[in-house]
Design a protein around this motif. Structure first.
Motif, PDB file in Angstrom:
ATOM      1  N   ASP A 233      -7.552  10.869   4.512  1.00  0.00           N
ATOM      2  CA  ASP A 233      -7.094   9.586   3.975  1.00  0.00           C
ATOM      3  C   ASP A 233      -7.107   8.449   4.991  1.00  0.00           C
ATOM      4  O   ASP A 233      -6.850   7.292   4.620  1.00  0.00           O
ATOM      5  N   VAL A 234      -7.381   8.729   6.251  1.00  0.00           N
ATOM      6  CA  VAL A 234      -7.186   7.723   7.305  1.00  0.00           C
ATOM      7  C   VAL A 234      -8.095   6.516   7.116  1.00  0.00           C
ATOM      8  O   VAL A 234      -7.636   5.368   7.092  1.00  0.00           O
ATOM      9  N   GLN A 235      -9.406   6.732   6.991  1.00  0.00           N
ATOM     10  CA  GLN A 235     -10.321   5.596   6.955  1.00  0.00           C
ATOM     11  C   GLN A 235     -10.094   4.730   5.722  1.00  0.00           C
ATOM     12  O   GLN A 235     -10.165   3.493   5.799  1.00  0.00           O
ATOM     13  N   SER A 236      -9.803   5.350   4.567  1.00  0.00           N
ATOM     14  CA  SER A 236      -9.569   4.555   3.361  1.00  0.00           C
ATOM     15  C   SER A 236      -8.307   3.705   3.504  1.00  0.00           C
ATOM     16  O   SER A 236      -8.254   2.576   2.995  1.00  0.00           O
ATOM     17  N   LEU A 237      -7.296   4.202   4.205  1.00  0.00           N
ATOM     18  CA  LEU A 237      -6.089   3.417   4.430  1.00  0.00           C
ATOM     19  C   LEU A 237      -6.356   2.259   5.388  1.00  0.00           C
ATOM     20  O   LEU A 237      -5.920   1.129   5.144  1.00  0.00           O
TER      21      LEU A 237
ATOM     22  N   LEU B 169       0.827  -1.205   0.000  1.00  0.00           N
ATOM     23  CA  LEU B 169       0.000   0.000   0.000  1.00  0.00           C
ATOM     24  C   LEU B 169       0.861   1.254   0.000  1.00  0.00           C
ATOM     25  O   LEU B 169       0.616   2.201  -0.763  1.00  0.00           O
ATOM     26  N   LEU B 170       1.895   1.271   0.836  1.00  0.00           N
ATOM     27  CA  LEU B 170       2.762   2.449   0.916  1.00  0.00           C
ATOM     28  C   LEU B 170       3.601   2.594  -0.351  1.00  0.00           C
ATOM     29  O   LEU B 170       3.883   3.722  -0.800  1.00  0.00           O
ATOM     30  N   ARG B 171       4.027   1.479  -0.932  1.00  0.00           N
ATOM     31  CA  ARG B 171       4.776   1.558  -2.195  1.00  0.00           C
ATOM     32  C   ARG B 171       3.904   2.147  -3.293  1.00  0.00           C
ATOM     33  O   ARG B 171       4.345   2.963  -4.103  1.00  0.00           O
ATOM     34  N   ARG B 172       2.640   1.716  -3.312  1.00  0.00           N
ATOM     35  CA  ARG B 172       1.713   2.210  -4.317  1.00  0.00           C
ATOM     36  C   ARG B 172       1.514   3.719  -4.181  1.00  0.00           C
ATOM     37  O   ARG B 172       1.304   4.417  -5.183  1.00  0.00           O
ATOM     38  N   ARG B 173       1.576   4.221  -2.950  1.00  0.00           N
ATOM     39  CA  ARG B 173       1.375   5.647  -2.704  1.00  0.00           C
ATOM     40  C   ARG B 173       2.678   6.426  -2.706  1.00  0.00           C
ATOM     41  O   ARG B 173       2.716   7.577  -2.271  1.00  0.00           O
TER      42      ARG B 173
END
Length: 924
Positions: free
Chosen positions: A739-743, A725-729
């Motif tokens: 962005d908190v809830q979607s993460l 997820l972090l690589r994608r972002r």
């Protein structure tokens, strides 16, 4: 016997009138389909009959006494408890005072069963299979039966012959059992018994016994006072009146204050979700006041994930009580309890001169109280803490109510008169989540209002918790075909679930405009690869690179490591580096769970002072930096929850994204206050996430090999999914709160993040297993005990009560590091100046509170290992006299050798060496 029965009846009546919150009285009376006055007299009558099982030959023969005048009921060799005898006799006798003998009525069997379980475990409801049930259950029709019937009619008459209630269900019977137990405990105190024996009834006539009962009614309120069972009450108030220091409530607080009062017509659950540092705690206090007023529940219980967070919250909640509570009469004291296993070490809560032991047969000690809300020795007794009016503690204290442990219903009774607030709800694992869901079912059934708080809660967990509460309230399971109560979570936001209508109202339903939040600069996230050395992560190069600006220009940073051992190693390498800078070196702090309790408390206080909001205000000029010029805090996960810290940069091992967001909440936390001058290198809040380097020759999308130590703490699949997820972002900032809830939702729900199907399946299997273990452990749902309480005490298999845990695989052993000099003498300190006491300094060798605090404050919690549960080597066992102390008998000693030159030799246990380092804590 008659006197104790009448004392118990009087205590129950006093508790009903003076201790129970109005809402609890109404809930119990409604369940009985009668008014509160009649319900109170019924409960008092039942309490008066709890010990009737002592009027049997088998019980009375336990002492050497002449019973020739009482033939019959000969000793058969059976040793049933008097509680069991009570539960077996009452169904046969209650019909003679108007109770129904109809098998379809649940009142008589439930009353009998709840009284039979007053010592903490419920037996089954007896069924007669012969024409003479009295004889079948071991009762004779001679003098013993006459005595039992005489007691029954005496108590019944003294209580003005209360008519059988129309109905009674299992959950309410369990709560009434808690009240009966409390009444029994209060009048079983030695001082009270001796005082009442000074003026016994002149004879056994009804007039004399009624006079004894009336006198008990006059004396028993003093027992409540001495036990600290007075009420803490708060008058209705607006949010701004409750918090005068908050000159302008934020969007969340304003929304709740504006809309929630119109929804609070009765019991319900409120879920609040908002970023870290957004004032959820103050919002929860206000919501609890609104729910308490609406439901007639004067009490409060705030549940926290850890002892450290509970300690912090207790101080904060006490300040709120001192500001908000109505005047507390010093002659009618009330306690704001701190509930966890180490609470008695807190001198602000437990006075130093309080007695070291407390049993049922003890006197009250209200004279020891040093503040209006301090502890009493009575409330410090086992299982009693939740009986205090207000309390703060670990969530375990509440979850124990839904485990089949002895006296679990005393805990449930204690919760029934409170608004229950669960903070850091996201911190529960799958095992604890099942326990929490079952607790919520019970609280819903008992009309107990609940507040749940979270900064990072997955929408499915939110749905499960709200659904569980409504299932308890509506008395049936949620059908799959029905719409789910929580389809998504508005973030930041709140929802209210009405326990009576099951309506779920979100803040967006009342005001479609998003809740305004404190302005925050976007969070910059950087992934930094770390190598490995001897199979362990090697953070040295990354830390030197990322912390170099801090070393040169100043600033504050935190480094969070996954394990204690890695935090200790990281502290060591930074200490060596900083030593090169002499007097200009940054401050360096280390915090983890394996410090002695006293040292950990001191370290926590220091870092709050150095990195916290209040510490940041220490200075002389507005705008100047008040925190240390340069400082680094190395820690484990212990700082990610409830500690109000502010750093310029957060460096952390990778963890599930929800926890990374929690940790990021400590970065630039107080920026909106304008009290901290940031260093030039810190352009905004930054999160550096340490990830393992890719295998040599692997392409950019190949999954990394995560260290085994990290996988022992977090599921591999969540580390992989978070990393993907972090690589994608990569290159994107994280906006908070947008962005908190979607993460939080996405790391579980986005299947494109799955890199290793086997790891995903393993995680899901482990979560299913934990939930299965929890479902096997918890008591039945309220609907499953409607007519029989047996399930509250027994499982389908044998289980050791000590194995009933609210946390799966939690630390469960406390070790005490001590020292043995060259002459074989034992000491508490490496300087060999404090002897290890084999016996106490109190009466008959008992340990004083001061001694116990000195010893236990030096202990360290460690995870149970192979040697736990086995017979320890002689060197690791506490001295024999320590067996008399509940605080000392379970300790494990780790004796370090002290050579003539002062060299410390590590202790040995379980094939390991253990060394208590003064800077790093316990190393093994």
């Amino acid at each position: 016997m008659a006197c104790h029965s009448l004392d118990s009846a009087a205590a129950a009546l006093v508790l009903w009138r003076e201790y129970l919150s109005p809402g609890v009285r109404e809930t119990i009376a409604a369940a009985m389909r009668t008014d509160t006055e009649q319900a109170g007299r019924n409960v008092a009558f039942w309490a008066g009959m709890h010990d009737v099982g002592k009027l049997t030959g088998e019980f009375q023969r336990q002492i050497d006494v002449d019973l020739s005048a009482y033939p019959g009921e000969e000793d058969t060799g059976s040793r049933r408890s008097h509680g069991t005898a009570t539960g077996e006799w009452l169904p046969l006798a209650l019909p003679c005072v108007g109770y129904s003998a109809d098998p379809s009525s649940s009142v008589t069997p439930l009353v009998s069963q709840l009284l039979g379980g007053h010592h903490g475990r419920f037996g089954d409801q007896p069924e007669s299979r012969t024409g003479d049930p009295l004889t079948e259950f071991g009762f004779a029709s001679g003098p013993w039966e006459e005595q039992r019937r005489a007691l029954l009619h005496t108590v019944f008459d003294v209580l003005d012959r209360p008519a059988q209630p129309e109905e009674l269900d299992g959950p309410m019977a369990a709560v009434v059992c808690g009240l009966v137990v409390l009444a029994d405990w209060l009048v079983s105190q030695e001082r009270f018994i001796l005082r009442r024996l000074q003026s016994p009834p002149a004879d056994g006539t009804g007039k004399a016994l009624r006079a004894h009962f009336e006198e008990s009614l006059r004396q028993i309120p003093s027992l409540l006072d001495g036990a600290g069972l007075g009420h803490i009450t708060v008058p209705p108030a607006t949010f701004t009146d409750s918090f005068p220091h908050i000159t302008k409530p934020n969007g969340l607080q304003t929304s709740l204050a504006a809309h929630l009062p119109s929804l609070c017509a009765g019991p319900g659950l409120v879920l609040i979700t908002a970023p870290m540092g957004e004032g959820k705690t103050e919002a929860a206090y206000h919501v609890a006041d609104l729910l308490g007023e609406a439901t007639g529940r004067q009490g409060r219980f705030i549940a926290l994930p850890t002892m450290a967070t509970a300690d912090q919250m207790h101080t904060r909640f006490r300040s709120y009580a001192e500001h908000r509570a109505d005047y507390v009469d010093p002659d009618r004291p009330a306690t704001l309890a701190l509930l966890h296993s180490m609470a008695w070490l807190n001198p602000d809560y437990v006075p130093a001169d309080l007695p070291a032991t407390s049993t049922v047969l003890s006197g009250s000690t209200s004279e020891h109280r040093v503040t209006p809300f301090a502890a009493t020795d009575w409330l410090l007794g086992p299982k009693r803490g939740l009986l205090a009016s207000w309390s703060v503690g670990t969530i375990d204290q509440a979850l124990m109510a839904v485990l089949p442990a002895k006296h679990n219903m005393v805990r449930m009774f204690g919760l029934t008169g409170k608004v229950v607030v669960v903070d850091e709800t996201h911190a529960v694992d799958p095992y604890m989540q099942v326990l929490l869901e079952q607790l919520l079912r019970w609280l819903g059934a008992l009309e107990v209002p609940v507040v749940l708080l979270s900064a990072t809660l997955h929408h499915s967990i939110a749905n499960s918790l709200v659904k569980a509460y409504l299932e308890g309230a509506r008395g049936r399971r949620w059908k799959r075909s029905e719409p789910q109560p929580v389809t998504d979570v508005s973030y930041p936001g709140w929802l209210h679930a009405d326990a009576r209508t099951c309506a779920v109202t979100r803040n967006l339903d009342l005001d479609p405009a998003p809740i305004a939040t404190t302005g925050r600069a976007p969070l910059t996230v950087e992934l930094a690869e770390v190598g490995s050395r001897e199979g362990r992560p090697d953070r040295s190069a990354v830390l030197r690179s990322k912390l170099a600006p801090l070393v040169e220009q100043g600033g504050c940073a935190a480094v969070i490591c996954t394990t204690v051992a890695e935090a200790q190693a990281t502290y060591g390498l930074l200490a060596d580096w900083f030593a090169e800078h002499g007097e200009d070196a940054p401050e360096l702090h280390l915090l983890h769970s394996r410090f002695p309790n006293r040292q950990r408390t001191e370290i926590t206080e220091t870092i709050i002072r150095r990195f916290g909001k209040d510490g940041a205000r220490e200075g002389s000029r507005p705008g100047q930096r008040r925190q240390p010029r340069a400082a680094v805090l190395v820690a484990t996960q212990v700082i990610e929850q409830s500690l109000d810290l502010d750093v310029d940069l957060m460096i952390t091992d990778i963890a599930p994204v929800s926890l990374l967001l929690q940790r990021a909440g400590r970065c630039w936390r107080h920026e909106h206050l304008g009290i901290i001058e940031r260093p030039a290198w810190a352009a905004g809040p930054g999160l550096v996430v340490l990830v393992p380097e890719r295998p040599e020759g692997a392409d950019g999308d190949a999954p990394q090999r995560f260290p085994r130590s990290w996988q022992m703490v977090y599921p591999l699949s969540l580390l992989q999914r978070t990393h993907a997820l972090l690589r994608r972002r990569s290159g994107e900032v994280i906006r908070i709160p947008e962005d908190v809830q979607s993460l939080v939702d996405g790391v579980y729900d986005d299947e494109s993040l799955a890199e290793d199907l086997e790891a995903d399946l393993k995680r899901m299997g482990e979560e299913m297993a934990l939930r299965g273990f929890a479902r096997d452990a918890v008591i039945p749902s309220p609907t499953a005990v409607e007519g029989n309480l047996l399930g509250l005490s027994k499982l389908g298999f044998d289980v050791d009560e000590h194995m009933l845990a609210t946390r799966f695989g939690a630390d469960s052993v406390r070790v005490l590091c001590c020292y043995v000099d060259a002459h074989g003498k034992w000491w508490l300190d490496p300087e060999c100046s404090l002897p290890l006491p084999e016996t106490g300094a109190g009466e008959k060798g008992s340990f004083t509170m001061e001694q116990l605090r000195e010893l236990v404050s030096r202990t360290i919690p460690v995870r149970a290992e192979q040697w736990y549960g086995q017979r320890l080597p002689e060197a690791n066992r506490p001295p024999d006299p320590w067996e008399k102390s509940a605080h000392l008998r379970e300790l494990v000693l780790l004796p370090h050798g002290v050579l003539e030159d002062g060299t410390i030799v590590p202790a040995e246990l379980g094939g390991r060496e253990w060394l208590l380092d003064p800077r790093k804590g316990l190393i093994h």
